[in-house]
Design a protein around this motif. Structure first.
Motif, PDB file in Angstrom:
ATOM      1  N   ARG A   1      83.059  56.981  22.191  1.00  0.00           N
ATOM      2  CA  ARG A   1      83.984  56.282  21.282  1.00  0.00           C
ATOM      3  C   ARG A   1      83.685  54.786  21.238  1.00  0.00           C
ATOM      4  O   ARG A   1      84.578  53.952  21.123  1.00  0.00           O
ATOM      5  N   GLU A   2      82.429  54.417  21.342  1.00  0.00           N
ATOM      6  CA  GLU A   2      82.011  53.023  21.295  1.00  0.00           C
ATOM      7  C   GLU A   2      80.895  52.858  20.264  1.00  0.00           C
ATOM      8  O   GLU A   2      80.026  53.724  20.138  1.00  0.00           O
ATOM      9  N   PRO A   3      80.888  51.736  19.504  1.00  0.00           N
ATOM     10  CA  PRO A   3      79.809  51.518  18.539  1.00  0.00           C
ATOM     11  C   PRO A   3      78.499  51.165  19.230  1.00  0.00           C
ATOM     12  O   PRO A   3      78.488  50.661  20.362  1.00  0.00           O
ATOM     13  N   VAL A   4      77.410  51.447  18.562  1.00  0.00           N
ATOM     14  CA  VAL A   4      76.077  51.098  19.053  1.00  0.00           C
ATOM     15  C   VAL A   4      75.326  50.393  17.932  1.00  0.00           C
ATOM     16  O   VAL A   4      75.329  50.863  16.788  1.00  0.00           O
ATOM     17  N   VAL A   5      74.694  49.262  18.258  1.00  0.00           N
ATOM     18  CA  VAL A   5      73.821  48.551  17.329  1.00  0.00           C
ATOM     19  C   VAL A   5      72.430  48.494  17.935  1.00  0.00           C
ATOM     20  O   VAL A   5      72.265  48.075  19.086  1.00  0.00           O
ATOM     21  N   ILE A   6      71.448  48.947  17.198  1.00  0.00           N
ATOM     22  CA  ILE A   6      70.044  48.853  17.618  1.00  0.00           C
ATOM     23  C   ILE A   6      69.306  48.061  16.543  1.00  0.00           C
ATOM     24  O   ILE A   6      69.245  48.479  15.383  1.00  0.00           O
ATOM     25  N   VAL A   7      68.779  46.920  16.943  1.00  0.00           N
ATOM     26  CA  VAL A   7      68.146  46.033  15.973  1.00  0.00           C
ATOM     27  C   VAL A   7      66.705  46.437  15.707  1.00  0.00           C
ATOM     28  O   VAL A   7      66.227  46.373  14.570  1.00  0.00           O
ATOM     29  N   GLU A   8      65.997  46.899  16.747  1.00  0.00           N
ATOM     30  CA  GLU A   8      64.598  47.316  16.574  1.00  0.00           C
ATOM     31  C   GLU A   8      64.203  48.191  17.762  1.00  0.00           C
ATOM     32  O   GLU A   8      64.934  48.323  18.737  1.00  0.00           O
ATOM     33  N   ASP A   9      63.031  48.786  17.638  1.00  0.00           N
ATOM     34  CA  ASP A   9      62.467  49.616  18.710  1.00  0.00           C
ATOM     35  C   ASP A   9      63.438  50.725  19.141  1.00  0.00           C
ATOM     36  O   ASP A   9      63.732  50.914  20.332  1.00  0.00           O
ATOM     37  N   LYS A  10      63.915  51.500  18.171  1.00  0.00           N
ATOM     38  CA  LYS A  10      64.861  52.591  18.488  1.00  0.00           C
ATOM     39  C   LYS A  10      64.289  53.563  19.510  1.00  0.00           C
ATOM     40  O   LYS A  10      64.999  54.087  20.353  1.00  0.00           O
ATOM     41  N   GLU A  11      62.958  53.798  19.394  1.00  0.00           N
ATOM     42  CA  GLU A  11      62.336  54.799  20.246  1.00  0.00           C
ATOM     43  C   GLU A  11      62.430  54.446  21.730  1.00  0.00           C
ATOM     44  O   GLU A  11      62.328  55.327  22.590  1.00  0.00           O
ATOM     45  N   ARG A  12      62.654  53.173  22.027  1.00  0.00           N
ATOM     46  CA  ARG A  12      62.739  52.751  23.422  1.00  0.00           C
ATOM     47  C   ARG A  12      64.152  52.865  23.977  1.00  0.00           C
ATOM     48  O   ARG A  12      64.370  52.697  25.173  1.00  0.00           O
ATOM     49  N   ASP A  13      65.102  53.137  23.093  1.00  0.00           N
ATOM     50  CA  ASP A  13      66.485  53.316  23.553  1.00  0.00           C
ATOM     51  C   ASP A  13      66.648  54.748  24.070  1.00  0.00           C
ATOM     52  O   ASP A  13      66.373  55.709  23.343  1.00  0.00           O
TER      53      ASP A  13
END
Length: 398
Positions: A100-112
């Motif tokens: 129930r928390e937002p997530v922001v990924i600016v770049e390099d999604k594959e590393r998350d």
């Protein structure tokens, strides 16, 4: 690994002056009807159009509360609606749904470590994303809203709050739409069950009618031929008299068999529909004159059967209990409602009295009420002592 990081106000989704217009558009969409997929698709479209992001996905929590289903997407991914499913905890959207928390990924999604590629949604084509829980109240999840951009975008804190506001607005409408769909599915399931029950009953009646016709009736006819032959060959008045009695009894048995066949499944109901069957029922009631005012309109078979049985029971009650001099059968279909009415000018009774009619009549009324309710209809009785009785049945047309 890339996760939420200091956000750049240059990456703001929308000018602050346009935020109110966007929220008003979303509010308007949430009042357009209980179609989950259409609502989700329109929300996705308006978000991408207004915020200059590239794609938007609306994932809705399944009835099992264990997975998310893609309910709305902007082209070219709208063809994947209903096909993409994510268990809670799987992928970024699954993580957002579980926590129930937002997530922001600016770049390099594959590393998350939370990111799981979904080939059908071509995640590698997009650099930045924001994934937002859609909640009715804190902790009461309805789904997850995702926006993606090809170019690198540092989603701001204001962007996240705007998307959360949209998510809260959409969550209420999606929740109501899901409830409406569940109710519609339950009602349809009930209708199908009723149709199967009635169809099974009528199939059994057909089988019994065929057994009587092919078995009892044929054997009785054959016996009649033998009795005729015996009568012609016999000597003695007494033997001839006994054979004559046998023929009389045989005639009664044949009449009863034919009556039973007609009661199980009147052939005229198959041939001419309800209107023809009601007209025939009126003409065949020998104990009193019955007028038929009927509209020639076909209904689903199980509805026709139920209404015919009710009319049949009504006339039987009139003959047995009403001491009437005449009766009328009316049948019409208007405004999507089929209406059957049987009225008589008999002695009537106090239909509002707690005790109601006598035991035999009460049983007949219960039987008619159950038949009407079984096909989604309603039965109403109007009667007063000395003013006759009117039984009215209304059923949705189809």
């Amino acid at each position: 690994m890339s996760g939420p990081r200091p956000l750049d106000p240059v990456g703001a989704l929308i000018d602050p002056d346009d935020e109110v217009a966007l929220l008003l558009d979303v509010i308007r969409l949430t009042t357009t009807g209980p179609d989950v997929e259409r609502l989700a698709a329109e929300v996705a479209r308006i978000i991408t159009a207004t915020t200059a992001t590239d794609v938007c996905f609306v994932h809705v929590l399944d009835d099992s509360d264990r997975s998310l289903t893609l309910a709305g997407a902007t082209p070219p991914f709208d063809g994947q609606v209903g096909r993409v499913r994510l268990p809670l905890g799987t992928g970024v959207s699954g993580w957002v749904a579980r926590n129930r928390e937002p997530v922001v990924i600016v770049e390099d999604k594959e590393r998350d470590p939370r990111y799981v590629p979904i080939p059908a949604l071509r995640g590698a084509d997009f650099t930045s994303m924001a994934s937002i829980p859609m909640e009715l109240d804190p902790g009461d999840l309805v789904g997850v809203l995702n926006v993606h951009s090809v170019a690198r975008r540092a989603f701001t804190g204001r962007d996240v709050e705007l998307l959360r506001s949209i998510g809260r607005l959409v969550a209420g409408a999606l929740h109501q739409a899901r409830l409406h769909r569940r109710l519609a599915a339950r009602e349809r399931s009930h209708e199908l069950f009723v149709e199967r029950v009635v169809a099974t009953q009528e199939a059994e009646r057909r089988r019994m009618a065929a057994d009587i016709h092919d078995g009892i009736s044929q054997r009785l006819i054959s016996l009649s031929y033998h009795l005729d032959a015996a009568s012609n060959a016999a000597d003695g008045d007494e033997l001839a008299a006994q054979l004559g009695c046998a023929r009389d009894l045989l005639g009664l048995a044949l009449d009863e068999a034919r009556s039973a066949i007609g009661g199980l499944r009147p052939p005229i109901l198959d041939d001419l529909g309800l209107a023809g069957a009601l007209d025939s029922l009126a003409r065949s009631t020998a104990q009193l004159p019955v007028e038929a005012q009927v509209t020639d309109r076909r209904l689903p078979e199980h509805v026709e059967v139920a209404l015919y049985r009710i009319a049949q029971e009504c006339l039987q009650n009139v003959v047995k209990h009403a001491a009437a001099s005449a009766a009328v059968i009316r049948f019409e279909v208007t405004g999507g409602i089929a209406r059957l009415e049987v009225s008589d000018d008999g002695v009537g009774f106090d239909s509002g009295a707690p005790a109601g009619p006598g035991p035999d009549e009460a049983y007949g009324l219960r039987s008619m009420t159950e038949r009407a309710e079984l096909v989604g209809g309603r039965l109403r009785i109007r009667s007063r002592p000395g003013t006759g009785t009117t039984v009215t049945v209304t059923v949705p047309d189809g």
